[in-house]
Design a protein around this motif. Structure first.
Motif, mmCIF file in Angstrom:
data_model
loop_
_atom_site.group_PDB
_atom_site.id
_atom_site.type_symbol
_atom_site.label_atom_id
_atom_site.label_comp_id
_atom_site.label_asym_id
_atom_site.label_seq_id
_atom_site.Cartn_x
_atom_site.Cartn_y
_atom_site.Cartn_z
ATOM 1 N N TYR A 162 -10.188 9.952 -15.256
ATOM 2 C CA TYR A 162 -8.906 10.631 -15.463
ATOM 3 C C TYR A 162 -7.820 10.236 -14.366
ATOM 4 O O TYR A 162 -6.700 10.011 -14.708
ATOM 5 C CB TYR A 162 -8.883 12.197 -15.593
ATOM 6 N N GLY A 163 -8.249 10.257 -13.211
ATOM 7 C CA GLY A 163 -7.289 9.803 -12.165
ATOM 8 C C GLY A 163 -6.698 8.562 -12.399
ATOM 9 O O GLY A 163 -5.619 8.235 -12.165
ATOM 10 N N GLN A 164 -7.719 7.554 -12.614
ATOM 11 C CA GLN A 164 -7.399 6.203 -13.002
ATOM 12 C C GLN A 164 -6.542 5.916 -14.111
ATOM 13 O O GLN A 164 -5.346 5.172 -13.913
ATOM 14 C CB GLN A 164 -8.687 5.144 -13.092
ATOM 15 N N MET A 165 -6.749 6.760 -15.059
ATOM 16 C CA MET A 165 -5.825 6.622 -16.389
ATOM 17 C C MET A 165 -4.593 7.187 -16.228
ATOM 18 O O MET A 165 -3.507 6.646 -16.715
ATOM 19 C CB MET A 165 -6.587 7.626 -17.577
ATOM 20 N N THR A 166 -4.352 8.375 -15.429
ATOM 21 C CA THR A 166 -2.944 8.919 -15.008
ATOM 22 C C THR A 166 -2.354 8.414 -13.837
ATOM 23 O O THR A 166 -1.072 8.910 -13.761
ATOM 24 C CB THR A 166 -3.084 10.397 -15.138
ATOM 25 N N GLY A 167 -2.981 7.756 -12.864
ATOM 26 C CA GLY A 167 -2.390 7.440 -11.833
ATOM 27 C C GLY A 167 -2.311 8.512 -10.830
ATOM 28 O O GLY A 167 -1.751 8.509 -9.591
ATOM 29 N N ARG A 232 -4.140 21.598 -16.622
ATOM 30 C CA ARG A 232 -4.477 21.996 -18.113
ATOM 31 C C ARG A 232 -4.622 20.432 -19.113
ATOM 32 O O ARG A 232 -5.676 20.766 -19.624
ATOM 33 C CB ARG A 232 -3.196 22.676 -18.762
ATOM 34 N N SER A 233 -4.003 19.611 -18.732
ATOM 35 C CA SER A 233 -4.354 18.299 -19.539
ATOM 36 C C SER A 233 -5.721 17.592 -18.871
ATOM 37 O O SER A 233 -6.295 16.984 -19.709
ATOM 38 C CB SER A 233 -3.026 17.182 -19.230
ATOM 39 N N GLU A 234 -6.034 17.720 -17.659
ATOM 40 C CA GLU A 234 -7.142 17.319 -17.127
ATOM 41 C C GLU A 234 -8.516 17.986 -17.868
ATOM 42 O O GLU A 234 -9.371 17.574 -18.177
ATOM 43 C CB GLU A 234 -7.318 17.139 -15.740
ATOM 44 N N LEU A 235 -8.276 19.333 -17.654
ATOM 45 C CA LEU A 235 -9.171 20.159 -18.204
ATOM 46 C C LEU A 235 -9.576 20.020 -19.936
ATOM 47 O O LEU A 235 -10.740 19.876 -20.170
ATOM 48 C CB LEU A 235 -8.984 21.727 -18.070
#
Length: 267
Positions: A162-167, A232-235
């Motif tokens: 998720y971190g890679q996708m969103t930066g 919330r988006s990551e959850l």
């Protein structure tokens, strides 16, 4: 790059806040603690003498079983609220507030040191092993379980994705040591290794929220490096992606756990 050090006051605060609910949520810790007791019964002679030191005792889940092995039990924890819970549960036993890397005990005071899923919070394996060696009497054993590298899977992988996708950097888990690193530190301190093995310990959960609470609810969510909060988006992302791992109705959270028995020679 040197790994970030744990702020021990923050470690104590996280576990302190979790003290009242720890016993209800610590299912993985109960499993590993019971497994460690079985290994100790098999590989360490029943002496029923001397002192057993319980490092990272928490609310004294295993105090009764350990106190049966020795004349004297001493529980050690870094969190005052944990020790308050322990003292209420076992009013006749002794509990001490201390950091396991700087123990307030004289040399050779313990015949057995037991530690269940606590030593991974040491900043220095060398310092911890040297302290265990110092306070352990010749002929005694250091028996512990610890979280190893490649733990908290697949949660750690999904958060990294998720971190890679969103930066959005800053997610992940603490950098735990390998079993080889533990064995090297113990040997350097003077110990002989009687047993060193790893086991995948899998927690099973109905949903992602409960899975995450199994870590945060016991205070084990403290990060040595700054980490992003769970949005919330990551959850939502985790809830969707984790379904691919559902097995027999449950979502898994896998810990790579090391079980070690080290011996301090009489010579």
């Amino acid at each position: 790059m040197r790994p970030a050090l744990y702020d021990k006051s923050e470690v104590a605060a996280h576990f302190g806040r979790a003290a009242q609910r720890y016993k209800q949520l610590a299912n993985v810790q109960k499993h590993t603690g019971e497994a460690l007791l079985r290994l100790a019964s098999t590989h360490v002679s029943e002496q029923n003498q001397g002192t057993v030191l319980d490092l990272g005792c928490g609310p004294a889940i295993f105090a009764d079983a350990l106190s049966a092995r020795a004349q004297r039990y001493v529980g050690v924890d870094i969190a005052t609220p944990m020790l308050a819970q322990a003292q209420r549960a076992c009013p006749s036993l002794k509990f001490v507030l201390a950091d396991m890397e700087a123990l307030p005990f004289h040399a050779s005071m313990a015949t057995l040191i037991y530690s269940n899923l606590a030593v991974q919070w040491a900043n220095s394996l060398q310092a911890l092993c040297a302290e265990a060696w110092r306070v352990l009497a010749p002929g005694g054993s250091f028996v512990f379980s610890t979280v190893l590298d490649d733990s908290l899977m697949p949660l750690a992988q999904l958060r990294a994705r998720y971190g890679q996708m969103t930066g959005r950097v800053g997610a992940g888990t603490n950098a735990h040591k390998s079993l080889d690193e533990w064995q090297s530190a113990l040997t350097a301190a003077g110990f002989s290794i009687q047993l060193a093995q790893s086991e995948a310990v899998v927690g099973e959960f109905d949903d992602v929220a409960t899975l995450i609470r199994s870590v945060s609810g016991i205070g084990a969510d403290y990060q040595a490096t700054p980490t992003r909060s769970l949005s919330r988006s990551e959850l939502l992302f985790l809830t969707q992606e984790y379904e691919a791992y559902r097995n027999q109705g449950f979502l898994p959270l896998t810990y790579n756990v090391g079980f070690v028995i080290a011996y301090k020679s009489i010579q």
